[in-house]
Write an enzyme that holds these catalytic residues in place. Structure first.
Site, short mmCIF file in Angstrom:
data_model
loop_
_atom_site.label_atom_id
_atom_site.label_comp_id
_atom_site.label_asym_id
_atom_site.label_seq_id
_atom_site.Cartn_x
_atom_site.Cartn_y
_atom_site.Cartn_z
N TYR A 101 42.77 44.74 46.59
CA TYR A 101 42.30 44.52 45.22
C TYR A 101 43.18 43.47 44.56
O TYR A 101 44.42 43.52 44.71
CB TYR A 101 42.38 45.82 44.41
CG TYR A 101 42.08 45.62 42.93
CD1 TYR A 101 40.79 45.78 42.44
CD2 TYR A 101 43.08 45.22 42.04
CE1 TYR A 101 40.50 45.56 41.10
CE2 TYR A 101 42.80 44.99 40.70
CZ TYR A 101 41.51 45.17 40.24
OH TYR A 101 41.22 44.95 38.91
N GLU A 189 38.48 39.08 38.84
CA GLU A 189 38.78 40.24 39.69
C GLU A 189 38.10 40.09 41.05
O GLU A 189 36.93 39.71 41.12
CB GLU A 189 38.29 41.52 39.01
CG GLU A 189 38.60 42.78 39.78
CD GLU A 189 37.95 44.02 39.15
OE1 GLU A 189 38.66 44.79 38.50
OE2 GLU A 189 36.72 44.20 39.30
#
Ligand code: GDP
Ligand code: MN
Length: 391
Positions: A101, A189
């Protein structure tokens, strides 16, 4: 403004962030053509501006054209958390060795940019943050200093990414930071950021929120605005010139002034209710503005009570009261109204309302009492929780 995954990936590409080869499709035939071009196996991905598409069945692997056809047909038109799928992204499927992530956003409290990196990706990052906060390496970045390669390398070491992913990941993070800053993103993101079985690091998903305040610097953003599917309530409010933001609850809110509108949302929450919207009608709360506001709120089927919270300053409360009365004559409201009127000419305003009060138009003395009444009405008339229904 949020971008679709495919737009986010196109944005990433401008800054040299690697993604999988792919293309956009609006029909089953398009999907097959894009899959042929990308090379099998492919992933068929629903383009909706909401997370958790995988779990909802909006992301499917396909080994050949027939499978693409079947998945594309099933996903187009699918409803994912209230978002209907109109477009697909078809990309060459990756063999995943690890899912990470990575994101950049602004930490307003620290007045610095915040990078978050985790070797545990592909899942809800909120869940990781809750279960194992140590698994997220947070990096505050001074906007003047920026993020250089050395700092990015230390960061990937700290996050504990697989050794063979580190060099490429550090490079990708520097590029992602540039995308975030120079591309004027509120959020950039990547979840998951992957390491493939053949040792390449790239972005498998893209979540980009552009900072609308920077739109003047980016004439090319008009293309994104054109594909934006707005909340129909917000669209209607915009057309009427209202400052409206749709929320998930069942108590419609009208207040004069952004500060009071926010406080009104807060007190509704505080007494156990959920606001259906934020709506600031500004200074001129005349009948036209009030009718427009009531119409927008009335069009939201989740609203079970309306809380009108006015503090008269320059706006005189008797004028507001007249506005409310006239608006009630124009709009056929489904939900009862709870009014709290205070400030300049409050007495005169309340006196005007007295003949109109009923169990559909209730006046309360204080903001707290009015919030309680509105929430009680919303819960009483609502057979079920509006927020659950919407989710
Ligand atoms: P989201 O569920 O909306 O966040 O959509 P993502 O694009 O992040 O995809 C969800 C999950 O699908 C990923 O975490 C992967 O596990 C899986 N997935 C997506 N693309 C591929 C791919 O190319 N190959 C494989 N094996 N899995 C994929
Ligand atoms: Mn994802």
């Amino acid at each position: 403004m949020d971008l679709y995954e495919y737009q986010g990936k196109q944005y990433f590409a401008r800054f040299g962030i690697p993604t999988s080869r792919g293309g956009v499709a609006d029909s089953v035939d398009d999907a097959v053509a894009q899959a042929d071009a990308a090379g099998y196996p492919v992933v068929v991905k629903a383009q909706v501006k909401v997370g958790g598409r995988g779990k909802a069945g909006g992301i499917k692997l396909a080994g050949d054209a027939d499978e693409v056809r079947a998945h594309a047909a099933a996903i187009l038109g699918m409803d994912i958390k209230g978002h209907v799928v109109r477009r697909l992204w078809i990309e060459h499927a990756s063999d995943i060795a690890a899912e990470y992530y990575a994101s950049f956003t602004l930490d307003r409290l620290a007045k610095l940019h915040l990078g978050m990196l985790s070797a545990t990706g592909g899942v809800e990052i909120e869940q990781v943050a809750e279960d194992n906060p140590g698994a997220i390496a947070r990096l505050h970045i001074d906007p003047v200093q920026g993020l250089d390669a050395a700092a990015a390398r230390r960061w990937v070491d700290e996050a504990g990414l697989d050794h063979k992913a580190r060099e490429q990941a550090a490079e990708l993070l520097v590029a992602l930071y540039r995308c975030y800053v120079e591309g004027d993103c509120d959020l950039a993101e990547v979840n998951p950021l992957i390491l493939t079985t053949d040792g390449r690091v790239h972005a498998l998903d893209a979540k980009v929120t552009l900072d609308d305040n920077a739109a003047f610097r980016h004439p090319d953003w008009a293309e994104y605005a054109a594909t934006e599917t707005e909340d129909p309530r917000e669209k209607m409010a915009k057309e009427k010139g209202l400052n409206y933001i749709g929320l998930e609850g069942s108590v419609g809110i009208i207040a004069n002034g952004a500060g009071l509108a926010m406080s009104t949302c807060d007190v509704v929450n505080q007494v156990g209710g959920q606001p259906a919207n934020f709506l600031d009608i500004g200074g001129g709360a005349n009948a036209d503005v009030m009718s427009a506001a009531l119409e927008v709120i009335n069009a939201d089927p989740h609203v079970r009570a309306i809380f009108v919270n006015i503090f008269g300053g320059i706006t005189r409360v008797d004028e507001v009261a007249k506005g409310v009365i006239e608006a009630l004559g124009r709009v056929d409201l489904r939900a009862p109204i709870v009014l709290r009127l205070d400030g300049t000419n409050a007495e005169e305003g309340r006196a005007l309302l007295i003949p109109h009060l009923s169990d559909r138009l209730i006046a309360e003395e204080t903001m707290m009492a009015a919030a309680r009444r509105a929430v009680a009405l919303a819960n009483q008339t609502g057979a079920h929780d509006a927020s659950e229904e919407r989710a």
